[in-house]
Design an enzyme around this catalytic site. Structure first.
Site, PDB file in Angstrom:
ATOM      1  N   GLU A  84       0.835  -1.205   0.000  1.00 51.15           N
ATOM      2  CA  GLU A  84       0.000   0.000   0.000  1.00 51.15           C
ATOM      3  C   GLU A  84       0.866   1.251   0.000  1.00 51.15           C
ATOM      4  OE1 GLU A  84      -2.679   2.674   3.015  1.00 51.15           O
ATOM      5  OE2 GLU A  84      -1.903   0.737   3.674  1.00 51.15           O
ATOM      6  N   ASP A  88       0.725   3.795  -3.120  1.00 48.89           N
ATOM      7  CA  ASP A  88       0.270   5.169  -2.909  1.00 48.89           C
ATOM      8  C   ASP A  88       1.159   6.145  -3.675  1.00 48.89           C
ATOM      9  OD1 ASP A  88      -0.994   7.451  -1.754  1.00 48.89           O
ATOM     10  OD2 ASP A  88       0.540   7.513  -0.202  1.00 48.89           O
ATOM     11  N   ASP A 157      -7.128   1.078   0.587  1.00 47.36           N
ATOM     12  CA  ASP A 157      -5.751   0.646   0.833  1.00 47.36           C
ATOM     13  C   ASP A 157      -5.396  -0.557  -0.038  1.00 47.36           C
ATOM     14  OD1 ASP A 157      -5.714   2.578   2.807  1.00 47.36           O
ATOM     15  OD2 ASP A 157      -6.210   1.176   4.410  1.00 47.36           O
ATOM     16  N   GLU A 160      -4.490   0.450  -3.538  1.00 47.56           N
ATOM     17  CA  GLU A 160      -3.115   0.955  -3.607  1.00 47.56           C
ATOM     18  C   GLU A 160      -2.110  -0.183  -3.509  1.00 47.56           C
ATOM     19  OE1 GLU A 160      -3.703   5.438  -1.753  1.00 47.56           O
ATOM     20  OE2 GLU A 160      -3.112   3.796  -0.420  1.00 47.56           O
TER      21      GLU A 160
END
Length: 272
Positions: A84, A88, A157, A160
């Protein structure tokens, strides 16, 4: 499917799975091929939705593994969280590049607003829901009703984490293909006003000659993997208001929204 049953088997459970399969071989050998095909089919279906075939299937499994599914919560590196973190930043880079090319006349301020809107957790969650990724999230044994709440809270999450996994497995080009396939249409939409309840409350307070609102954490409850925060917001001369959410930020926004409602101020709420 129960929360304990993985749609995509995680490599960390390999020994346990092997023992289970061995026992089932003795009891009912005919069932073993069906289980294998089912697991492969499930992973293949996810790859088709993502648009990427993994050379390293462990990355795909890890991207969908919640910390509650691990044998020890201390070994959090086997959950989706590291992926994650990577995803991101990869998402931010790819969307920034898309925006730069798509809006040659936009200044830095407009590009920043568009970027913030496109990479927010709610946008990632929307993409994940559209692709049906929430169905593959692997949870451990959790209390009644907690499973669905956890899935909703981490779905952004997980999206990502998938981007991070695709990036590691196929490089920038593969990650860019995934992001462009799922964000281009969203990018073309008019920029969304980025005024959440906290911003509105602060601007209103300043207009009333009041100081910046003060947020205080009153209580934290629930297990480590599913915490609930209760936060109050205070302004001189006004009754404090409270909000409860799965993160401090979410609780602060809800507290600000409660105070705006209490004071009869239009919230212009865009928290999704």
């Amino acid at each position: 499917m129960s929360d304990d049953t993985p749609l995509i088997p995680h490599p960390s459970n390999a020994d346990d799975n092997a023992g289970t399969v061995a026992a089932e071989q003795q009891a009912a050998p005919a069932k073993k091929p069906r289980r294998r095909v089912s697991a492969k089919a499930a992973a293949k279906a996810i790859e088709q939705r993502i648009g990427h075939t993994f050379a390293d299937p462990t990355l795909l499994a890890t991207a969908f593994t919640h910390v509650s599914a691990l044998k020890s919560s201390r070994n959090r590196t086997e959950s989706y969280q590291r992926l994650e973190f990577l995803g991101d930043h990869v998402l931010g880079l790819i969307v920034s590049d898309m925006l730069y090319r798509a809006f040659p006349k936009a200044d830095e301020g407009e590009l920043s607003k568009r970027l913030a809107d496109l990479v927010r957790k709610e946008a990632c969650a929307d993409v994940a829901k559209t692709l049906g990724l929430h169905e593959a999230i692997k949870l451990g044994t959790v209390g009644p009703g907690v499973g669905e709440r956890l899935r909703k809270s981490v779905i952004g999450d997980i999206c990502e984490a998938v981007i991070g996994a695709v990036f590691l497995d196929g490089g920038y080009a593969a990650a860019a293909h995934f992001v462009e396939s799922n964000w281009t249409e969203r990018m073309r939409k008019p920029v969304r006003p980025l005024r959440d309840a906290k911003t509105v409350l602060q601007e209103w307070a300043q207009g009333q000659g009041l100081p910046t609102p003060v947020y205080r954490e009153i209580e934290r409850t629930g297990p480590h993997h599913d915490p609930q925060f209760r936060v109050s917001v205070e302004l001189p001369g006004l009754t404090p208001a409270e909000g409860v959410g799965g993160s401090k930020r979410a609780a602060e926004k809800l507290a600000a929204l409660a105070m705006l409602k209490q004071e009869g101020v239009p919230s212009g709420n865009n928290d999704g």
